[in-house]
Design an enzyme around this catalytic site. Sequence first.
Site, PDB file in Angstrom:
ATOM      1  N   SER A   1     -39.385 -48.563  50.895  1.00 50.42           N
ATOM      2  CA  SER A   1     -39.346 -47.155  51.263  1.00 50.42           C
ATOM      3  C   SER A   1     -38.936 -47.032  52.719  1.00 50.42           C
ATOM      4  CB  SER A   1     -40.715 -46.509  51.056  1.00 50.42           C
ATOM      5  OG  SER A   1     -41.095 -46.560  49.705  1.00 50.42           O
TER       6      SER A   1
ATOM      7  N   LYS B   1     -29.198 -37.836  52.066  1.00 50.11           N
ATOM      8  CA  LYS B   1     -30.256 -38.375  51.197  1.00 50.11           C
ATOM      9  C   LYS B   1     -30.299 -37.524  49.932  1.00 50.11           C
ATOM     10  CE  LYS B   1     -35.056 -39.892  51.353  1.00 50.11           C
ATOM     11  NZ  LYS B   1     -35.423 -39.367  50.034  1.00 50.11           N
TER      12      LYS B   1
END
Length: 707
Positions: A81, A114
């Site tokens: 992450s 993103k």
Amino acid sequence: MSSIQEQISTLTARLHHLNYQYYQNDVSEVPDQEFDKMLAELAALEKAHPELALPNSPTQRVGGTITKQFPTALHRYPMLSLGNTYSEADLRDFDERVQRGLEGAEYAYVCELKFDGVAMSLTYQNGQLTQGVTRGDGTRGDVVTSNVRTIKNLPLHLRNTGPTQPEEFEVRGEIFMPQPVFAELNQEREANGEALLANPRNAASGALKLQDSALVAARRLRFFAYSYLSQGRDFPTHSAALEALRAWGLPVSDTWRKCHSLDEVLEFIHYWDKHRFTLPVATDGIVVKIDDLRQQELLGYTAKSPRWAIAYKYPAEAGRTRLREIQYQVGRTGAVTPVALLDPVPLAGTIVKRASVHNANQIAALDLRLGDMVFVEKGGEIIPKITSVDLTARPADSQPIIYPTECPACGTPLIRPEGEAHFRCPNDRGCPPQLKAKLEHFVSRKALDIDGLGAETVGRFFDLGLVTDAASLYDLPGKAAELAQLERMGEKSVQRLVAGLEASKQVPFDRVLFGLGIRYVGETVAEKLAAHYRTVKALEAATAETLAAVPEVGGVIAVSVAAWFQEPQNREMVERLRAAGVQLALTGEAPKAQSDRLAGQTFVLSGVFEQHSREELQQLIQQHGGKVTGSISKKLSYLVAGDKMGPAKREKATELKVPIISETDLLAMLPDATTLPDSEAEAAADSALDDLTAPTPPQGGQASLFS
């Protein structure tokens, strides 16, 4: 090489090239009809010679693989992450840490949008896609290769251009549902009375978990690659790897940019803060990465995330405005939906004047009152929604909104079925918006698709009293002279409409069934019911219990279908459609019985099975004289238990002393020569979908390595 094998290889290579040109370069080298013809020819050759089919054939994009359960696989390279931030101050702190870590050396960043989708790891070996694995817990994920193969802009076979490809490497990227596809899917679900999907990301995630890859193909997912991984350092920089991926035919978004300073990074962030809403894919931030791969190694990792990358998240787009009115709309199924009418407010690149309120429960939960100042957000949603009320600005004499008790269109008292959130108008025979919406659904693209008779035209004809229901549409040719006198019609328009009605008589039974607008019967359910019953007469005679046993149907849908066909007006309309020549049966012969070994016995299938799908087992039972039902009773012969069967059925079967058997036990009851029947020839050609690509910004880019 044999003649057949050479034909298969040639067609496969040609179709891969045409897919690349269409989805990567927006170039249609051949008409759709010619593409479909080649695809159908390849499918026919593969069916006749399955041993010669190539592992990544273009025919796999239509789906058809049934996965009982997804195996898991370890990630060779963990899917970590990223650290997130919502402030520019945090970005400056990140940049200072990078400077210290690189001890003053020059460096550059790559900034990428993103995308709000599902992270996926793909493995290519010798240029062939061999595996697709979800993120999972970052260490291990689900293998969903069959579902991934259906994504049409994802190459199954890479191009031999650009830098030399290693024998094996991984590609990380984002699978997403384009926003126009999401909006269309939700419109269909709303029309069918189904719960709406929250956002495109959830829709994409849910699609990838479907066990039938043909259903995944119908969701029209797309993919953007954003990272390359291999055992060696094949490229000096991340940006060079992106260029290589593009050269090999992988879809890399054009929105990434190489930045040489933090100021350029902030400029990129500010630009897309305003322009991201023009894209057909949801975005929720910007990923900032060190470009030089050697410098990435020097900076290293923390326990959970890399030190060389960070994600800047945009705050949810929100606005404050005044609630002027609640308007109540009546849908095709009678659901009464409140819509908030607002003072215009700029939001996510558009001027918002309306917002979703969903139902009476939400009005009560928010304590909405007319004249309130409300906060409206878009965020990941397509339709703006009211999230809260500014109580400090509420007028002292404001009164709670009283939800109507009568239909706003026809005055019929509303009902609220147990367990449902919506109030409904039960007057489905006389409520104008319901009747008009049913007609619009019948002529829609996925139903009868009647040329010259779109939603606006059919709505106009309804208002003029020229049509009342689906069957009355086929009376229009007899009113041609009257139609030609209408404004904006004329003889040519009438001729087109008459020809469209005539052509619609060849539309297959499953699409006609979908077009009838039975609540909960979407495209997939209509296909399953048509394949199972084959004629509308057989479907009319079915009970809710037998309907519930059909794969993909279940109890709620079964009750709805049975109730619809019990209505005399619906049966009469179906007979008028039959008289008009509309297709109300599947053509071709139904599968023939193989034996009467299971005659007089009734089965319930529950859980996930290893050797066959539930639908295949049902076929086997029926072809040997048995019956399949959806509920457990004393009259049931056997409960066939698969993996992950719910405890309630097991408990009820035990209580009623119904024998519980396994899939192996069931197969042992059949003759030794039992085989599954050949399925009907698949429609091998799937019309090329409109490619939804991002507009090219001033400078280039793409999604995030981590999400």
